[in-house]
Design a protein around this motif. Structure first.
Motif, mmCIF file in Angstrom:
data_model
loop_
_atom_site.group_PDB
_atom_site.id
_atom_site.type_symbol
_atom_site.label_atom_id
_atom_site.label_comp_id
_atom_site.label_asym_id
_atom_site.label_seq_id
_atom_site.Cartn_x
_atom_site.Cartn_y
_atom_site.Cartn_z
ATOM 1 N N THR A 51 5.864 9.237 -8.968
ATOM 2 C CA THR A 51 5.449 10.068 -7.836
ATOM 3 C C THR A 51 4.377 9.283 -7.075
ATOM 4 O OG1 THR A 51 3.957 11.141 -9.372
ATOM 5 C CG2 THR A 51 5.913 12.377 -8.733
ATOM 6 N N TYR A 52 4.458 9.327 -5.780
ATOM 7 C CA TYR A 52 3.508 8.576 -4.970
ATOM 8 C C TYR A 52 2.332 9.462 -4.587
ATOM 9 C CZ TYR A 52 6.945 4.920 -4.847
ATOM 10 O OH TYR A 52 7.810 3.947 -5.223
ATOM 11 N N LYS A 53 1.166 8.859 -4.657
ATOM 12 C CA LYS A 53 -0.055 9.601 -4.365
ATOM 13 C C LYS A 53 -0.076 9.987 -2.888
ATOM 14 C CE LYS A 53 -4.814 8.955 -5.916
ATOM 15 N NZ LYS A 53 -5.744 7.854 -6.255
ATOM 16 N N TYR A 54 0.285 9.027 -2.043
ATOM 17 C CA TYR A 54 0.295 9.306 -0.611
ATOM 18 C C TYR A 54 1.735 9.288 -0.123
ATOM 19 C CZ TYR A 54 -4.547 8.073 -1.378
ATOM 20 O OH TYR A 54 -5.816 8.023 -1.871
ATOM 21 N N ARG A 55 2.407 10.408 -0.273
ATOM 22 C CA ARG A 55 3.840 10.482 0.041
ATOM 23 C C ARG A 55 4.110 10.185 1.508
ATOM 24 N NH1 ARG A 55 7.504 13.699 -3.594
ATOM 25 N NH2 ARG A 55 8.940 12.987 -2.017
ATOM 26 N N PHE A 56 3.194 10.662 2.353
ATOM 27 C CA PHE A 56 3.397 10.490 3.785
ATOM 28 C C PHE A 56 3.366 9.016 4.154
ATOM 29 C CE2 PHE A 56 1.625 10.166 8.110
ATOM 30 C CZ PHE A 56 2.683 10.732 8.790
ATOM 31 N N LEU A 57 2.357 8.305 3.625
ATOM 32 C CA LEU A 57 2.263 6.879 3.891
ATOM 33 C C LEU A 57 3.494 6.145 3.398
ATOM 34 C CD1 LEU A 57 -1.408 5.791 3.132
ATOM 35 C CD2 LEU A 57 -0.157 5.683 5.288
ATOM 36 N N HIS A 58 4.014 6.625 2.272
ATOM 37 C CA HIS A 58 5.197 5.982 1.710
ATOM 38 C C HIS A 58 6.392 6.115 2.660
ATOM 39 C CE1 HIS A 58 7.400 4.128 -1.460
ATOM 40 N NE2 HIS A 58 8.265 5.122 -1.540
ATOM 41 N N SER A 59 6.533 7.282 3.275
ATOM 42 C CA SER A 59 7.661 7.440 4.219
ATOM 43 C C SER A 59 7.429 6.661 5.507
ATOM 44 C CB SER A 59 7.934 8.909 4.532
ATOM 45 O OG SER A 59 7.015 9.754 3.953
ATOM 46 N N ASN A 105 5.872 3.857 5.616
ATOM 47 C CA ASN A 105 6.208 2.514 5.172
ATOM 48 C C ASN A 105 7.724 2.283 5.210
ATOM 49 O OD1 ASN A 105 5.897 0.717 2.006
ATOM 50 N ND2 ASN A 105 6.087 -0.062 4.071
ATOM 51 N N PHE A 106 8.467 3.284 4.733
ATOM 52 C CA PHE A 106 9.930 3.204 4.706
ATOM 53 C C PHE A 106 10.494 2.966 6.104
ATOM 54 C CE2 PHE A 106 14.081 5.308 5.084
ATOM 55 C CZ PHE A 106 14.781 4.719 4.038
ATOM 56 N N ILE A 107 10.047 3.792 7.036
ATOM 57 C CA ILE A 107 10.552 3.700 8.405
ATOM 58 C C ILE A 107 10.130 2.380 9.051
ATOM 59 C CG2 ILE A 107 10.376 4.747 10.704
ATOM 60 C CD1 ILE A 107 10.125 7.463 9.102
ATOM 61 N N ALA A 108 8.878 1.994 8.794
ATOM 62 C CA ALA A 108 8.372 0.745 9.379
ATOM 63 C C ALA A 108 9.178 -0.458 8.896
ATOM 64 C CB ALA A 108 6.896 0.575 9.032
ATOM 65 N N GLY A 116 12.495 -5.475 7.745
ATOM 66 C CA GLY A 116 11.879 -6.025 6.541
ATOM 67 C C GLY A 116 10.772 -7.026 6.770
ATOM 68 N N ILE A 117 10.319 -7.139 8.011
ATOM 69 C CA ILE A 117 9.169 -8.022 8.234
ATOM 70 C C ILE A 117 7.930 -7.344 7.650
ATOM 71 C CG2 ILE A 117 7.684 -9.063 10.000
ATOM 72 C CD1 ILE A 117 10.430 -9.347 11.600
ATOM 73 N N ILE A 118 7.828 -6.047 7.849
ATOM 74 C CA ILE A 118 6.843 -5.268 7.097
ATOM 75 C C ILE A 118 7.488 -4.940 5.764
ATOM 76 C CG2 ILE A 118 5.562 -3.094 6.983
ATOM 77 C CD1 ILE A 118 5.583 -3.078 10.046
ATOM 78 N N PRO A 119 6.932 -5.399 4.660
ATOM 79 C CA PRO A 119 7.609 -5.176 3.379
ATOM 80 C C PRO A 119 7.556 -3.715 2.928
ATOM 81 C CG PRO A 119 5.652 -6.571 3.105
ATOM 82 C CD PRO A 119 5.725 -6.216 4.538
#
Lengths: 174, 202
Positions: free
Chosen positions: A87-95, A97-100, A106-109
Motif C-alpha cells: 500500500t502506498y503512503k501517498y496514493r495520490f502522488l503515486h497516480s 507519477n503513473f500518468i506522468a 518513461g522519461i519520468i520514471p
C-alpha cells in the motif's frame, strides 16, 4: 492512429529491462530471543519455487554460518518466503507519477515498491523454538531514462542482497 | 490527448477478457474415506484478495469432504498433524505499467524464452492494431504438505497454468473462455490431494 500504435508499444517499453532496484535494509516484524539451538538441522524451504537462484544463495549462506544439514535431526528450520501486497503512503502522488510516466513515455520514471516477508522458524517436535520474521522492501524504478544505470542497480541483485542480509540479521539477535 | 485517454480506457476494458486454462482437469474420486483425526492447516503465499478466495475454496472442499474430524488453523490447534497449503505464483508482465510483486528484472532473467515471446506478441499486436492479441501466461503451483509434528510425511504439487489474451479477437472469445472452470479447479485439486495422500496419515 499512430498514437494508438505508440501507446501499445509504450506499455511494452515499461516492461523492458530499463529499470533500477534500490536496496533497503531488512526490518524485523517479529523477533524472538535465540535459544541455544543444535547445530544439526533439517532445512525446509517454502515459497521459493520461482526463486531458485535465491534459494541456492541463501542455502549456501545458512550452511556457511555454522549450521549443518542432517536428515535425522529433531530440529527443523523452515525458511518461508512470501510476496506481500503493497500500500502506498501517498496514493495520490503515486497516480500522478503513473500518468506522468505514461505521457512522457518513461522519461519520468515510474516508482513502485516490492515487498516480501521472510520467516525463519526453528522447531523441535511440536514445539516452536524460535520464530523470526523480517520484511524485505525493494524500491523499483522503471523508465527509459534509467537505461544507463540499470547494470549498477539490477533489481535481482538488490533483492538477493536483502535476502542474504535477513539471515545475517536474524542470527545477530541476542 | 482525448484519443489516448479513450484508448487507455479501451485497453483497460479489454484487459479483463478471455482467460484460458492450459492442460486438462484432474480426474478425482469423489468418494473419500473418513479418518478419525483432527488436523490443522497453514496457508502460505495466498497474498491478495483474489488468492484468498481460492484458498477459501480449497479449505471449504477439505471441510466438506468430511475426511477429518476437525480442521482448524495451526496456531489454535494442538493436533500433531498439519497440512501446509502453499501457493507459488509466477511473475507476469503487465499490460501498461503494472505493480510488480517481484523484482522487475525477473522475467527477462529467468524466463528468457517467454520474455521474447511476449515482446513478439506485443509488436505484432501493435502492428495489427490489437487484432492479434497480447498474450499473458501465468503459472501457479499449488503445493500440499503433510506434517506430523515437524516431520514431513508427504508433498504433492499441482500446476495451474492460465493464458490471458487481450485484443479484439479475444473479446469475441470471451463467451467461450474458462473463467468459470478456473474457479472450480482449486477444489478439484484439493480433492485430488485427498485422493493422493490417502496413505500418509499413519
Amino acid at each position: 492512429m499512430n498514437r494508438i500504435l505508440f501507446l501499445i508499444l509504450l506499455g511494452f517499453l515499461f516492461n523492458l529491462v530499463n529499470c533500477a532496484g534500490i536496496y533497503n535494509e531488512p526490518v524485523f516484524i517479529n523477533k524472538q530471543k535465540t535459544n541455544s539451538i543444535s547445530k544439526n538441522i533439517r532445512l525446509e524451504f517454502t515459497g521459493f519455487y520461482f526463486y531458485e537462484k535465491e534459494l541456492n544463495l541463501l542455502k549456501t549462506e545458512i550452511l556457511n554460518s555454522g549450521l549443518r544439514e542432517d536428515s535425522n535431526s529433531p530440529v527443523l528450520l523452515e525458511v518461508i518466503l512470501e510476496e506481500k501486497e503493497v500500500t502506498y503512503k501517498y496514493r495520490f502522488l503515486h497516480s500522478v507519477n503513473f500518468i506522468a510516466s505514461l505521457f512522457t513515455a518513461g522519461i519520468i520514471p515510474y516508482y513502485t515498491i516490492t515487498k516480501h516477508q521472510i520467516t525463519y522458524r526453528f522447531s523441535e517436535g511440536k514445539k516452536e523454538l524460535n520464530n523470526n520474521r523480517l520484511e524485505l522492501e525493494l524500491d523499483q524504478l522503471r523508465g527509459l531514462s534509467l537505461l544507463p544505470i540499470t547494470p549498477f542497480f539490477w533489481p535481482s541483485s538488490a533483492f538477493d542482497k536483502s535476502i542474504l542480509d535477513s539471515w545475517k540479521k536474524q542470527g545477530e539477535i541476542k | 490527448m482525448l484519443n489516448s485517454i479513450l484508448f487507455l480506457l479501451i485497453l483497460t476494458f479489454l484487459s479483463n477478457c478471455s482467460t484460458f486454462l492450459m492442460g486438462s482437469r484432474p480426474v478425482v474420486n469423489q468418494n473419500i474415506p473418513k479418518l478419525d483425526k483432527d488436523i490443522s492447516y497453514e496457508l502460505i503465499g495466498w497474498k491478495d484478495k483474489e488468492n484468498k478466495i481460492k484458498a477459501t475454496e480449497i479449505l471449504k472442499t477439505l471441510t466438506r469432504s468430511d475426511k477429518f474430524k476437525n480442521i482448524s488453523h495451526f496456531v489454535k490447534s494442538d493436533s500433531e498433524w498439519k497440512i501446509q497449503i502453499i501457493l507459488d505464483e509466477s511473475p507476469q508482465l503487465a499490460i501498461l505499467l503494472g505493480e510488480p510483486v517481484q523484482p522487475v528484472s525477473w522475467v527477462a532473467e529467468k524466463r528468457p524464452g517467454r520474455y521474447s515471446l511476449y515482446i513478439l506478441s506485443r509488436v505484432l499486436s501493435a502492428a495489427t492494431r490489437l487484432v492479434i492479441p497480447i498474450i499473458q501466461v501465468k503459472e501457479e503451483i499449488i503445493t500440499f504438505r503433510v506434517w506430523k509434528q515437524n516431520v514431513k510425511r508427504a508433498e504433492y504439487s499441482y500446476p495451474v497454468e492460465t493464458v490471458r489474451a487481450i485484443g479484439w479477437l479475444s473479446l469475441m472469445l470471451t463467451f467461450f473462455d474458462d473463467k468459470k472452470e478456473i474457479k472450480t479447479i482449486y477444489s478439484d485439486y484439493a480433492l485430488l490431494f485427498l485422493n493422493d495422500s490417502e496413505k500418509n496419515y499413519e
